[in-house]
Design an enzyme around this catalytic site. Sequence first.
Site, PDB file in Angstrom:
ATOM      1  N   ASP A 245       3.433   7.554  -3.924  1.00 18.56           N
ATOM      2  CA  ASP A 245       2.415   6.726  -3.286  1.00 18.56           C
ATOM      3  C   ASP A 245       3.051   5.392  -2.848  1.00 18.56           C
ATOM      4  O   ASP A 245       3.233   4.523  -3.674  1.00 18.56           O
ATOM      5  CB  ASP A 245       1.214   6.497  -4.203  1.00 18.56           C
ATOM      6  CG  ASP A 245       1.593   6.109  -5.629  1.00 18.56           C
ATOM      7  OD1 ASP A 245       2.743   6.346  -6.071  1.00 18.56           O
ATOM      8  OD2 ASP A 245       0.714   5.558  -6.315  1.00 18.56           O
TER       9      ASP A 245
ATOM     10  N   GLU B 112      13.588  -0.025  -8.698  1.00 20.92           N
ATOM     11  CA  GLU B 112      13.919   0.773  -7.522  1.00 20.92           C
ATOM     12  C   GLU B 112      15.064   0.105  -6.806  1.00 20.92           C
ATOM     13  O   GLU B 112      15.340  -1.059  -6.985  1.00 20.92           O
ATOM     14  CB  GLU B 112      12.719   0.912  -6.581  1.00 20.92           C
ATOM     15  CG  GLU B 112      12.162  -0.422  -6.137  1.00 20.92           C
ATOM     16  CD  GLU B 112      11.016  -0.283  -5.153  1.00 20.92           C
ATOM     17  OE1 GLU B 112      10.689   0.842  -4.780  1.00 20.92           O
ATOM     18  OE2 GLU B 112      10.467  -1.300  -4.765  1.00 20.92           O
TER      19      GLU B 112
END
Length: 552
Positions: free
Chosen positions: A298, A489
């Site tokens: 998402d 990330e």
Amino acid sequence: MCKSIYCTGEVLRQVQMAKLFDDDKYFVDMKLTTAPEVVVEAFANLSSGFPNKTVPSSELRKFLQTYFEEPGKEFEQWTPPDWHSKPKFLSRVSDSKYRSWAEELHSLWKSLGRKIRDDVRDHPELYSQIYTPHPVVVPGGRFRELYYWLVFLFFRDSYWVINGLLLSEMTETARGMILNFVYLVERYGFVPNGGRVYYERRSQPPFLPLMVESFYEVTGDKDFLRQVLPALETEYSFWMQNRSLAVSMSGLTHILNRYNVPVDRPRPESYSDDVELAEGLSKKLWIELTSGAESGWDFSSRWYIDSTGRNNGTLRDTQTSSILPADLNAIMCRNERLLASFHRILGNEEKAAEYEKALSARIKVVESLLWDAERGAWFDFSLVNETRHTSFYPSNLAPLWAQCYSNPEMANQAVQYLTGSGGLDYPNGVPTSLRESGQQWDMPNAWPPLQHMIIEGLSGLNSAHAKELAFSLAQRWIQTNWRAYIKYEYDVNGDGKPGGGGEYEDQLGFGWTNGAALQLLNQYGDRLSSGGSVLSASVLPGLVYSILKSLF
């Protein structure tokens, strides 16, 4: 069911649309100071005094100060008692710099431990937090609760966290986390997306059997396996009954799984974003966004289907439920193999045969609908125009990782596909896609679970080339982590900045990064080097390491 204040109703709508906080998740994680029905009545009385019953922002802030407390009240710090300073895997890391870094990663488990306060158990009506009985390791930052795959990881989080904990010889902490998921399955019939009441209608990729596999491989505990197996079967039934679809093609009926959450309202934790995005569109977009959240990706261009039926568009073109995902069905394939294996270990041949039959049927369907022999990979299948989406995503290799194929030549073709896909052309890892959509699960971001799944899939093949490619990817990813590790990330382009885009701010100390890195350090610790590139340009074209400052 979800409480009205945290999931629906005027309090939620007006507070979120007033944008009192930088992140919509802040409000729905706040604790109530009194019973929810009292809060709802007080808000009704307050709003009745304003035109159109719309409460001004200044009055909303006063209301929140009276009836809510800031988030974070539900947890207390917890140091895992089974942590110790010298797990055996550290001795397998030859490079002294990497070994020191691995020790730091191992030490992080102490700071990520949390225990849900007894008050959440005793007064659940005051919290959005779902009580679970065992302490947890949390991602950190925005994510104040237990997540299933987050990653989960994924994928999101917990599967890779548990693998990292097991490497760190923290078996009791890992056992407790698995038992929390079992507890949730026993309560809901599946594992919710996260440990909040507003996640009660959606799950995430079903990694619980894989967690149990990891635990059993380390402990050999048959009693534990016997204890949790009923929950694994309950979760499998949920996915087959509520997240499957029969597709008729060429006179044959194929059953595969998809993400599909039938909730046609904004996600409470992203309420204002969802409302604004869907302006002028039908409520169906909210179903698709929530289904995208269930996928763990998402959001991503992967879920886009534009008006012409192509895998193109913007976030407003999200149609997650109209796609049969290659990775979800690969996970289900692996789960069917595991459930057969677990039953066989416990002496139930009849049940083992049932799951082996389901596994055989799924492999045939995956090869029929998702496998592309010409391209040599597996692709998501669009229900809109009954074609495969052939853009590059690491999920195209998920069946390789899950060994969800019947012919070994398919694996060789998949390695060739990866080599020529363009996904290996970036210095810091395999990107989540080759499209710069501005979403988190697209270029230029690279996520730890996807790196590890590709590496694990390649390393398990009976091919020297594939094994060397797996090592090369591991070396690249570990060096990226070592030089830039502070965020959960990474940006694959090589300038060392953390990945971006999407609806979340970057988080500190993300648990799945730790877990994936520790697994690779354990697997390749005797070969990994912190001293510059050791990669073959012929294997990884264009690979250049960035000179990044370590942020640890």
